[in-house]
Design a protein around this motif. Structure first.
Motif, mmCIF file in Angstrom:
data_model
loop_
_atom_site.group_PDB
_atom_site.id
_atom_site.type_symbol
_atom_site.label_atom_id
_atom_site.label_comp_id
_atom_site.label_asym_id
_atom_site.label_seq_id
_atom_site.Cartn_x
_atom_site.Cartn_y
_atom_site.Cartn_z
ATOM 1 N N TYR B 42 28.461 57.218 22.763
ATOM 2 C CA TYR B 42 27.479 56.652 21.830
ATOM 3 C C TYR B 42 26.818 57.759 21.007
ATOM 4 O O TYR B 42 26.687 57.642 19.780
ATOM 5 C CB TYR B 42 26.419 55.843 22.594
ATOM 6 N N SER B 43 26.417 58.842 21.690
ATOM 7 C CA SER B 43 25.737 59.947 21.001
ATOM 8 C C SER B 43 26.651 60.555 19.935
ATOM 9 O O SER B 43 26.216 60.822 18.809
ATOM 10 C CB SER B 43 25.340 61.033 21.995
ATOM 11 N N LYS B 44 27.916 60.750 20.301
ATOM 12 C CA LYS B 44 28.878 61.341 19.362
ATOM 13 C C LYS B 44 29.052 60.430 18.148
ATOM 14 O O LYS B 44 28.998 60.890 17.002
ATOM 15 C CB LYS B 44 30.211 61.550 20.100
ATOM 16 N N LYS B 45 29.221 59.143 18.414
ATOM 17 C CA LYS B 45 29.423 58.181 17.326
ATOM 18 C C LYS B 45 28.215 58.169 16.389
ATOM 19 O O LYS B 45 28.365 58.221 15.168
ATOM 20 C CB LYS B 45 29.635 56.780 17.930
ATOM 21 N N LYS B 46 27.016 58.153 16.977
ATOM 22 C CA LYS B 46 25.819 58.062 16.147
ATOM 23 C C LYS B 46 25.507 59.377 15.430
ATOM 24 O O LYS B 46 24.984 59.363 14.314
ATOM 25 C CB LYS B 46 24.617 57.609 16.985
ATOM 26 N N ALA B 47 25.830 60.505 16.072
ATOM 27 C CA ALA B 47 25.631 61.804 15.416
ATOM 28 C C ALA B 47 26.534 61.892 14.185
ATOM 29 O O ALA B 47 26.101 62.341 13.113
ATOM 30 C CB ALA B 47 25.918 62.947 16.388
ATOM 31 N N ASP B 48 27.786 61.423 14.335
ATOM 32 C CA ASP B 48 28.724 61.425 13.205
ATOM 33 C C ASP B 48 28.248 60.483 12.106
ATOM 34 O O ASP B 48 28.338 60.802 10.919
ATOM 35 C CB ASP B 48 30.131 61.010 13.670
ATOM 36 N N GLU B 49 27.718 59.340 12.531
ATOM 37 C CA GLU B 49 27.237 58.353 11.568
ATOM 38 C C GLU B 49 26.042 58.904 10.770
ATOM 39 O O GLU B 49 25.957 58.713 9.559
ATOM 40 C CB GLU B 49 26.818 57.093 12.336
ATOM 41 N N PHE B 50 25.159 59.620 11.478
ATOM 42 C CA PHE B 50 23.993 60.221 10.813
ATOM 43 C C PHE B 50 24.457 61.223 9.756
ATOM 44 O O PHE B 50 23.966 61.233 8.623
ATOM 45 C CB PHE B 50 23.092 60.893 11.864
ATOM 46 N N GLN B 51 25.412 62.036 10.143
ATOM 47 C CA GLN B 51 25.961 63.034 9.219
ATOM 48 C C GLN B 51 26.578 62.340 8.001
ATOM 49 O O GLN B 51 26.349 62.736 6.856
ATOM 50 C CB GLN B 51 26.989 63.902 9.963
ATOM 51 N N ALA B 52 27.348 61.283 8.253
ATOM 52 C CA ALA B 52 28.032 60.580 7.163
ATOM 53 C C ALA B 52 27.026 59.906 6.221
ATOM 54 O O ALA B 52 27.196 59.923 5.007
ATOM 55 C CB ALA B 52 29.001 59.551 7.738
ATOM 56 N N LYS B 53 25.957 59.340 6.805
ATOM 57 C CA LYS B 53 24.994 58.595 5.989
ATOM 58 C C LYS B 53 23.997 59.488 5.273
ATOM 59 O O LYS B 53 23.639 59.242 4.137
ATOM 60 C CB LYS B 53 24.210 57.609 6.871
ATOM 61 N N CYS B 54 23.498 60.505 6.005
ATOM 62 C CA CYS B 54 22.364 61.276 5.475
ATOM 63 C C CYS B 54 22.723 62.729 5.168
ATOM 64 O O CYS B 54 21.873 63.470 4.670
ATOM 65 C CB CYS B 54 21.200 61.236 6.467
ATOM 66 N N GLY B 55 23.948 63.128 5.465
ATOM 67 C CA GLY B 55 24.350 64.537 5.308
ATOM 68 C C GLY B 55 24.206 65.037 3.881
ATOM 69 O O GLY B 55 23.747 66.160 3.652
ATOM 70 N N LYS B 56 24.576 64.183 2.924
ATOM 71 C CA LYS B 56 24.595 64.633 1.533
ATOM 72 C C LYS B 56 23.169 64.851 1.006
ATOM 73 O O LYS B 56 22.866 65.893 0.422
ATOM 74 C CB LYS B 56 25.336 63.599 0.680
ATOM 75 N N VAL B 57 22.314 63.869 1.233
ATOM 76 C CA VAL B 57 20.933 63.989 0.738
ATOM 77 C C VAL B 57 20.197 65.098 1.503
ATOM 78 O O VAL B 57 19.353 65.805 0.958
ATOM 79 C CB VAL B 57 20.163 62.643 0.773
ATOM 80 N N TRP B 58 20.572 65.302 2.767
ATOM 81 C CA TRP B 58 19.988 66.393 3.549
ATOM 82 C C TRP B 58 20.303 67.747 2.903
ATOM 83 O O TRP B 58 19.419 68.589 2.764
ATOM 84 C CB TRP B 58 20.487 66.345 5.000
ATOM 85 N N GLU B 59 21.557 67.933 2.493
ATOM 86 C CA GLU B 59 21.940 69.215 1.867
ATOM 87 C C GLU B 59 21.109 69.475 0.605
ATOM 88 O O GLU B 59 20.676 70.600 0.365
ATOM 89 C CB GLU B 59 23.431 69.237 1.525
ATOM 90 N N GLN B 60 20.884 68.423 -0.180
ATOM 91 C CA GLN B 60 20.106 68.577 -1.420
ATOM 92 C C GLN B 60 18.642 68.888 -1.118
ATOM 93 O O GLN B 60 18.039 69.783 -1.714
ATOM 94 C CB GLN B 60 20.184 67.288 -2.249
ATOM 95 N N TYR B 61 18.100 68.127 -0.161
ATOM 96 C CA TYR B 61 16.694 68.323 0.211
ATOM 97 C C TYR B 61 16.511 69.712 0.832
ATOM 98 O O TYR B 61 15.556 70.431 0.530
ATOM 99 C CB TYR B 61 16.266 67.205 1.172
ATOM 100 N N LYS B 62 17.445 70.105 1.688
ATOM 101 C CA LYS B 62 17.362 71.394 2.380
ATOM 102 C C LYS B 62 17.328 72.545 1.368
ATOM 103 O O LYS B 62 16.526 73.474 1.503
ATOM 104 C CB LYS B 62 18.553 71.566 3.329
#
Lengths: 178, 103
Positions: B42-62
């Motif tokens: 579950y943790s692996k699936k959700k960690a991947d999902e978080f990356q897929a959903k929020c990874g792009k906007v995170w890079e911009q914000y970061k």
């Protein structure tokens, strides 16, 4: 070192409190917190623990003597690290001041854990400590400077009074008594 | 939602926070309920999902917030704080335990 602690219960399930953690600011009672930024966040793919590093910006008027002595300003920043562990149902938040950190540290720990399906305990501890090593080295430097100034002034005082005495008595001896 | 310390980063921060909150609210309760044998998957699936959903906007914000942190001169203070307290693991429980009530 000074300590602070408090503990009480929130009448909400743990998951609601932990979801609420991310919505704590802004709120009308804590207007001193003006900004919140995430600097780093990770979701551990094995344990499911979420670690978040944030920086909180605060505006709080410091007493004038503190501003004068330490050169502080109204803007202060705090680094906050939180861990949310769904397995143990533990959320911990550790905060340390960034501003004025060369003079003193305020180390705060918060923990949220469930005590029933509808209640969550909150406990908070803080340690506030001035950096004594710095005070000692500053005090040492001040003493050295004072000793130097004293030695210089003592030397000048001796030379100055020597001149005054010589001039005074040379003049008196030159003027013949009438 | 609280502002960013830099007005310039606030729109990206809001997008990122919204993305994280939506993900987190879906994540938390099943994560609590998961048995220890399910937790890893579950943790692996959700960690991947978080990356897929929020990874792009995170890079911009970061990118934005890292620049702002540098401009405010906070990068050195942060570096020093990280060296003093890396806090890479959850801390041990605090000394003061909440008072147990007899209710």
């Amino acid at each position: 070192m000074h300590f602070f602690s408090q503990a009480f219960d929130y009448e909400h399930p743990w998951s609601h409190v932990v979801i609420g953690m991310w919505h704590k600011y802004p709120n009308s009672k804590c207007t001193h917190v003006v900004s919140v930024d995430v600097l780093d966040r990770s979701v551990d793919p094995k344990t499911g623990i979420i670690r978040t590093e944030r920086v909180l910006g605060c505006k709080q008027k410091a007493p004038l003597w503190i501003v004068k002595l330490f050169g502080g300003s109204e803007d202060a920043f705090v680094r906050e690290i939180s861990f949310v562990d769904p397995a143990s149902q533990n959320a911990t938040i550790t905060s340390v001041n960034l501003s004025l950190s060369q003079f003193a540290t305020c180390f705060e720990q918060i923990q949220y854990s469930p005590i029933s399906p509808h209640r969550t305990s909150f406990s908070q501890t803080a340690e506030i400590q001035a950096r004594m090593a710095l005070w000692r080295s500053a005090a040492d430097g001040l003493e050295k400077w004072l000793v130097q100034r004293f030695e210089q002034n003592a030397q000048l005082g001796k030379l100055g009074f020597t001149d005054v005495l010589r001039t005074l008595w040379e003049e008196r001896h030159r003027v013949p008594a009438s | 939602m609280a502002d960013s310390l830099s007005a310039e980063c606030t729109p990206l921060k809001e997008k990122y926070d919204t993305c994280f909150n939506a993900w987190f609210e879906g994540y938390l309760e099943p994560a609590v309920a998961a048995s220890s044998s399910e937790r890893g998957a579950y943790s692996k699936k959700k960690a991947d999902e978080f990356q897929a959903k929020c990874g792009k906007v995170w890079e911009q914000y970061k990118e934005c917030i890292q620049r702002a942190v540098k401009e405010k001169g906070l990068d050195k203070l942060l570096q020093q704080a990280r060296e003093e307290n890396p806090l890479t693991m959850p801390p041990p429980p605090p000394i003061v335990k909440p008072l147990k009530k007899n209710s």
